[in-house]
Write a protein that holds these residues in place. Structure first.
Motif, PDB file in Angstrom:
ATOM      1  N   LEU A  73      -5.484  -0.905  -7.102  1.00 56.37           N
ATOM      2  CA  LEU A  73      -4.416  -1.447  -5.865  1.00 56.37           C
ATOM      3  C   LEU A  73      -4.229  -3.032  -6.919  1.00 56.37           C
ATOM      4  O   LEU A  73      -3.054  -3.922  -6.584  1.00 56.37           O
ATOM      5  N   TYR A 113      -9.558   5.600  -1.614  1.00 58.39           N
ATOM      6  CA  TYR A 113      -8.217   5.059  -1.067  1.00 58.39           C
ATOM      7  C   TYR A 113      -7.688   5.446   0.871  1.00 58.39           C
ATOM      8  O   TYR A 113      -8.212   4.471   1.609  1.00 58.39           O
ATOM      9  N   GLN A 154     -10.909   9.943  -5.328  1.00 55.76           N
ATOM     10  CA  GLN A 154     -10.722   8.600  -5.397  1.00 55.76           C
ATOM     11  C   GLN A 154      -9.562   8.429  -4.088  1.00 55.76           C
ATOM     12  O   GLN A 154      -9.116   7.628  -3.258  1.00 55.76           O
ATOM     13  N   VAL A 174     -10.752   2.148  -7.290  1.00 57.86           N
ATOM     14  CA  VAL A 174      -9.318   2.817  -6.298  1.00 57.86           C
ATOM     15  C   VAL A 174      -8.464   0.764  -5.956  1.00 57.86           C
ATOM     16  O   VAL A 174      -6.988   0.850  -6.485  1.00 57.86           O
ATOM     17  N   SER A 179       1.237  -1.056  -0.173  1.00 64.06           N
ATOM     18  CA  SER A 179      -0.161   0.360   0.077  1.00 64.06           C
ATOM     19  C   SER A 179       0.920   1.619  -0.081  1.00 64.06           C
ATOM     20  O   SER A 179       0.659   2.230  -0.268  1.00 64.06           O
TER      21      SER A 179
END
Length: 88
Positions: free
Chosen positions: A62, A27, A23, A58, A8
């Motif tokens: 990821l 997040y 976004q 998002v 992350s």
């Protein structure tokens, strides 16, 4: 313990600057609301499906990042030379 704290944080480093305010809010929710970091890791690596409220653009970013990161780690072997250097 974080399963892959770098996942992350590296994602953030590469992506936050080009994310919209919405976004960024998604997040922020993603990394702060689930009580377990492993959940985020499992969702990102697709080991488990993400719940609807976190299954956003998002999360898709990821997931894509996690795939690329896994590929990079497979391509680049860890640096082991230091193990064989004579002590100074």
């Amino acid at each position: 313990a974080h399963p892959d704290p770098s996942l992350s944080s590296l994602f953030a480093k590469e992506n936050l600057a080009r994310m919209s305010e919405e976004q960024l809010n998604r997040y922020d929710r993603l990394i702060n609301e689930p009580s377990n970091d492993w959940d985020i890791y499992y969702w990102a690596t697709e080991a488990k499906p993400a719940p609807a409220e976190f299954d956003t653009d998002v999360m898709a970013m990821l997931r894509e990042f996690a795939k690329n990161r896994n590929r990079e780690q497979r391509l680049r072997q860890p640096d082991l030379e230091y193990l064989f250097e004579p002590p100074r």
